[in-house]
Each structure stands twice: as C-alpha cells, then as structure tokens.
Write an enzyme that holds these catalytic residues in place. Structure first.
Site, PDB file in Angstrom:
ATOM      1  N   GLU B  70     -45.063  -9.835  -8.069  1.00 32.55           N
ATOM      2  CA  GLU B  70     -45.247 -10.526  -6.783  1.00 32.55           C
ATOM      3  C   GLU B  70     -44.047 -10.339  -5.855  1.00 32.55           C
ATOM      4  O   GLU B  70     -44.204 -10.008  -4.677  1.00 32.55           O
ATOM      5  CB  GLU B  70     -45.491 -12.018  -7.022  1.00 32.55           C
ATOM      6  N   ASP B  90     -46.554 -12.363 -12.296  1.00 33.72           N
ATOM      7  CA  ASP B  90     -46.249 -13.466 -11.392  1.00 33.72           C
ATOM      8  C   ASP B  90     -45.157 -14.281 -12.077  1.00 33.72           C
ATOM      9  O   ASP B  90     -45.433 -14.973 -13.055  1.00 33.72           O
ATOM     10  CB  ASP B  90     -47.481 -14.318 -11.108  1.00 33.72           C
ATOM     11  N   ILE B  92     -43.443 -16.950 -11.194  1.00 38.37           N
ATOM     12  CA  ILE B  92     -43.728 -18.391 -11.149  1.00 38.37           C
ATOM     13  C   ILE B  92     -45.052 -18.566 -10.407  1.00 38.37           C
ATOM     14  O   ILE B  92     -45.105 -18.466  -9.182  1.00 38.37           O
ATOM     15  CB  ILE B  92     -42.626 -19.184 -10.419  1.00 38.37           C
ATOM     16  N   ASP B  93     -46.099 -18.811 -11.164  1.00 36.77           N
ATOM     17  CA  ASP B  93     -47.355 -19.146 -10.499  1.00 36.77           C
ATOM     18  C   ASP B  93     -47.368 -20.659 -10.322  1.00 36.77           C
ATOM     19  O   ASP B  93     -47.294 -21.408 -11.298  1.00 36.77           O
ATOM     20  CB  ASP B  93     -48.561 -18.671 -11.304  1.00 36.77           C
ATOM     21  N   THR B  95     -45.431 -21.899  -7.309  1.00 36.01           N
ATOM     22  CA  THR B  95     -44.086 -22.092  -6.749  1.00 36.01           C
ATOM     23  C   THR B  95     -43.994 -23.406  -5.988  1.00 36.01           C
ATOM     24  O   THR B  95     -42.976 -24.093  -6.059  1.00 36.01           O
ATOM     25  CB  THR B  95     -43.708 -20.908  -5.839  1.00 36.01           C
ATOM     26  N   ASP B 220     -51.772 -13.248  -9.856  1.00 37.23           N
ATOM     27  CA  ASP B 220     -52.141 -14.624 -10.210  1.00 37.23           C
ATOM     28  C   ASP B 220     -53.213 -14.649 -11.285  1.00 37.23           C
ATOM     29  O   ASP B 220     -53.334 -15.624 -12.029  1.00 37.23           O
ATOM     30  CB  ASP B 220     -52.734 -15.365  -8.993  1.00 37.23           C
TER      31      ASP B 220
END
Lengths: 286, 303
Positions: B70, B90, B92-93, B95, B220
């Site tokens: 990402e 990803d 940190i899915d 955020t 994601d």
C-alpha cells in the site's frame, strides 16, 4: 450518604458468574424468538441470565427493585422510583450472541433517587470488565479509563447502531443521520452490535462519540456513567439533558463534539421507556 | 510432495507477528497522522515502517519475489500484478482505527503466483488472532479451523460493510442507497469493525454471513479473499459475475482435491467485493447494492 461500593462489588461478582452461562451457550445452536421486529431477537439464555441476576440480587438485597429487559418484555411495569434499583440487560447484543459475533455484554446499572450510582458492562467473550461508580472514576479490568478529549468533529470516530427497527421511517432517518455525519466529514463510523460495548469505546478513548435512537434504558444506563466517569459527556440527541428513559443518547469525548452531533442528527419518533402504553418495552437493540 | 511455498508462508506468519508487535508498541506513543487521497484517508509513520520491515525481510530471504505494498504504491511504485511470486501487503489495515486506538487493526499479507493467491495471512494484532489460509488446505484462526456460517436465509443474516474513505457525494450517496436497501430486506443487522481484512475474517469465522464494500484496494482483500474461500465461502463482484470477471483479473478460486469448490471469480484490482458464506447470500446482496466504479488499482496513474 449511602455508599454503594458493596453493591458494585456484588454486581461485578454476579456479572462474572452469569457470564459463564452466556459463554457456555455462545458456541451452541440457539432457539430464537422475535420480539418487536424481525431483527429484534431473544433467546432462552437472555431470560435465564436475567432470572439468575435478579434472584441473586433479591437474595442479598430484598428491598431493592429491578428494571430488566426480559421482565419488562414479559409484562412487568417499567417504572423508575427513588428506591435502589438495578437496571439489567442480561445480554446486550443478542443478535451477536445468536451469530457468535464476539461482542456480547451483561449490563447492570444501579440507581438511587433516580440517579445512576454505578454501572457495570461485562463484555464476556473479550473478558473485558468496564465499570464506574459515581465520583470514583471509570475502569477496564482495573485500569483507569479516559475519553479521548477530542473537540474537533472532523477527527472523530463515531460509533452507532442501526437498531432493530426495520420500518421505512426509522431506516431512512437512521441511514441519513450516518450519511450526514460522514459528510461533515468524520474520520469514520463504526458498529459493533451492542450499545453498551459501543459506548464503552468512548470511555476508553478508542472512539470519540456514540449516538443512538431507539435503544432502551437497560442498554445504556451502565455505560452512561462509565463514559461520564471517564471524563466524557452524555446528553439527549436534541442537545438537552440526558434522560435514560427517552430512548435517545449521545455520549462523547467533549461537549463540543456532542453538540455538533446533536446539530446534525434527527430522531425518529419513539415512545419513552416509562410510558405506560408503550409496548416498545418489548423492543430491543440488536 | 513438499509445498514449494511453505517457507514463504511460514515467513509471512512470522513477519506478520513481528509487525503486529511493532504496531502494539506504536500504540503506546503519539500517532502523528498524515493524509492521502482525502482528509479521512490516513497514514502514519508506522504504516510506512511496518511495510518496509516486511519488504526488507522478504527481500533478504526471497530476492526474486516482487511486491505490491500500500505505502510503496502511494509512493509511486507500480500496482500491476505479474505472474511472478508477489507479496501483496497492507501493513496496517484499519489505519483510522490505529490512530484512534479503536481495537481492530490488522497486518495483511497475500501471496500470489501466476496471478493466483496461494496463501493469505491476516494478523489482527490487538486481538492476537492469526488468520491463515493455504490454497487447498483450509483456513485457520490461531490454529483452529474456520468455517463459514451455514445460514442461507438473508433475513437471518448479519452483513458487514464499511463506508470507506471517499467523501465524494456521488460515492457516499450510492453507499447509503445500498445500506438502506440491504437493511430493508430486512437483515438481522449491519456491522463495521473498520478494516476490510478483519471483516473478511469474520465471514470466514462464521460470525457474519457476508461482507461487501466498494472502494477497497487489492492489498486490503488479497489475503482475506483466500481465507474466505478456504473456509467454504465465495467471492463475487458487487454486480454479480459481471463483465469484469473475465478481464485481466486475479481469480481467487480455491481448488480442493481437483474439484472447483464454491467460489466466484472476483477481480481483486476492481476495488469492489462481496465475500459471503454462499452464492445464495452473495447473489441476494448483488440485487441491493448500488454499484459505482472507483479507478482500478492497476490503472495507469493520471498525468
């Protein structure tokens, strides 16, 4: 002045005992009945847990009174008096419980002279015990809780619920409220399926506000004092003083955020919990 | 026969766990926030740090592998998928959740070869739940097998969705049109934890019957797509198996014992998805969703 700490500790111990019944039923198949709508569910576990809690309290405090979700659904009169009163939701998040969605809470609030003295919300699958006593601060598993203090609505995460109503007026109002908030903008909108646990996210600082129209006093009485004792504010959705029987609430990290939300959202008509002819006593939050 | 991707998968689990520790530690600090495509599309230094951590560790062990991350894409790297072994990351899915300490934050790692997802790892780090799936070998959470819900009646279903980070009025209006339609079916309820990866794992766990969203990205959903499929669920575009299903897409079918198990074709670059326990539920939702088309993940960048 009465000290209710003994009652609080007793409430915590019976909430934990009752959670064993909830957890052992959690993984099983549940027989489900509908209350006021196809999304308003009740199970035998709701009823059993409420009986266990009331019976334990009655045994210890025979003079105390009760407002319990399932007792009211069964026809008991919902009336808040000055007497010491326990306000009980045996399973907040019954839809979650039925689906094994892991946010299910036992919610117990205690009032005296119609004022909430303490609140307990035990999110049993997560093993998170939220509680607060008037003037004593708010806690999660013994650690103190503080709201985020956020004043800027455009930096807020807002938690809410769609609720159990499925009629067009309620759904239109509910969805357009969320839409208007999102466009302010806010950082995001979340929903976990239980008013009690949702509101506790405001107390932890993980969310900045919660609002709801259509829930009941037993869904939010305990978490209201938890939010207040964590430094937050609780009010009616029209900006007036919080009234736990009104079936409307905003809980927020600051009065500024609460007021902003009150400006944006509209309520759909909902009879009060303490209205005699309101069979909405049989209506519940998911 | 040895699984040629087993060591990659083992590494993915280990690095996801390590990344989760970094996230948990960062939650104790101030989380300074920057914005990307809109004022509500957030990114932090931790997102960038975690993505670098993952990519560096993979480069050391698997120097020929490629990446779609990402934050790398946000910095200008390509988002085109090739046949090469590719880590779709990803860091940190969720955020926004991370910034607020709202307790659902996931590290998501999908691994594709020949444009097919071979394994998926989603680590919900605040819950300490490690979701994994290897194509053809089932889906698991902390070692326990996952199975989607058996519910086929949409009126007894919970649906997860999100409102996304677009605040463009046309997108928001369509999202709310879909929301109201779905609620009016009626369904038991709507939920939103704030992360696509975790929402998909909720489908795989059987706690919700379906998840749908328009506006997500490939990173994601790559990992979650296989987790859903391997738990017995299906994937579908929000318009059903429509015209885009056959174009240069990343199919996420799972194949078990040589038989094609129930799984639709979905284009993970299309930025639209339904993940459901069954075709019945997915098709019912298709009827209620008001579709729109965000720019594809693999579209050439505007000049």
């Amino acid at each position: 002045m009465a000290n209710w700490t003994d009652c609080l500790n007793f409430g915590i111990s019976i909430a934990k005992q009752a959670s064993e019944v909830v957890l052992s039923a959690f993984q099983q198949h549940k027989e489900v009945k509908l209350k006021s709508s196809p999304a308003d569910l009740v199970t035998e576990t709701d009823q059993r847990v409420e009986k266990i809690l009331i019976s334990a309290i009655r045994n210890r405090y025979p003079q105390h009174r009760f407002i319990g979700e399932e007792s009211v659904a069964a026809g008991e009169r919902l009336e808040l008096t000055d007497s010491p009163t326990w306000i009980i939701d045996p399973i907040d998040g019954t839809v979650n419980f039925v689906h094994r969605f892991p946010f299910v809470a036992i919610s117990i609030a205690f009032t005296f002279n119609k004022q909430i003295q303490f609140g307990i919300v035990y999110s049993c699958v997560e093993d998170k015990l939220f509680y607060a006593q008037r003037g004593g601060g708010a806690f999660l598993n013994g650690e103190p809780l503080y709201v985020s203090g956020q004043q800027d609505i455009s930096r807020c995460v807002v938690v809410t619920e769609i609720g159990a109503e499925r009629d067009d007026v309620a759904l239109s109002t509910t969805t357009s409220n969320i839409c208007r908030l999102l466009k302010l903008p806010v950082h995001g909108v979340r929903a976990l399926g239980t008013a009690a646990v949702d509101m506790c996210q405001v107390a932890t600082g993980g969310a900045d506000a919660y609002y709801h129209i259509g829930m009941h006093c037993w869904d939010i009485a305990a978490s209201a004092i938890i939010v207040q004792e964590a430094g937050g504010v609780v009010m009616d959705t029209d900006g007036s003083e919080f009234d736990m029987m009104s079936r409307r609430v905003i809980a927020a990290s600051s009065a500024t955020v609460a007021d902003r939300i009150a400006q944006v959202i509209q309520a759909f008509p909902c009879c009060r919990d303490d209205e005699d002819n309101c069979r909405c006593g049989a209506t519940g939050v998911n | 026969m040895a699984d040629q991707w087993q060591s990659s998968m083992d590494h993915a689990v280990a690095i996801a766990r390590r990344a989760g520790e970094v996230v948990r530690e960062a939650l104790l600090d101030d989380r300074a926030v920057m914005t990307k495509s809109s004022s509500v599309d957030l990114v932090t230094q931790t997102d960038q740090k975690v993505e670098q951590l993952i990519i560096q560790s993979v480069k050391e062990k698997f120097p020929t592998h490629r990446f779609i991350g990402e934050e790398s894409v946000a910095a200008g790297e390509s988002c085109v998928l090739t046949d090469c072994p590719t880590w779709i990351i990803d860091p940190i899915d969720g955020t926004t959740n991370f910034v607020h300490a709202f307790p659902f934050v996931a590290v998501s790692i999908g691994f594709s070869v020949n444009k097919q997802v071979e394994f998926g790892v989603v680590y919900s780090c605040l819950e300490d739940k490690m979701f994994t799936a290897r194509r053809g070998k089932g889906a698991f959470c902390n070692g326990q097998p996952l199975e989607v819900s058996e519910q086929k009646d949409i009126q007894q279903s919970i649906v997860a969705t999100e409102f996304g980070s677009s605040r463009a009025p046309e997108a928001v209006d369509r999202i709310f049109c879909s929301l109201k339609n779905v609620l009016s079916i009626p369904v038991h309820g709507l939920r939103g934890a704030g992360t696509a990866a975790i929402n998909m794992c909720l489908v795989a766990s059987g706690c919700v019957e379906a998840y749908y969203e328009i506006g997500i990205h490939v990173w994601d959903v790559a990992a979650g797509s296989l987790i859903v499929c391997e738990a017995g669920g299906v994937l579908m575009d929000v318009e059903g198996n429509g015209p885009d299903a056959n174009t240069s897409c990343l199919p996420a079918r799972c194949v078990s014992d040589g038989c094609l198990c129930a799984g639709g074709e979905v284009d993970l670059m299309s930025r639209r998805i339904i993940a459901a326990n069954s075709r019945t539920i997915a098709e019912r939702l298709v009827r209620e969703i008001a579709p729109f088309r965000p720019p594809r993940d693999d579209a050439p960048p505007p000049n």
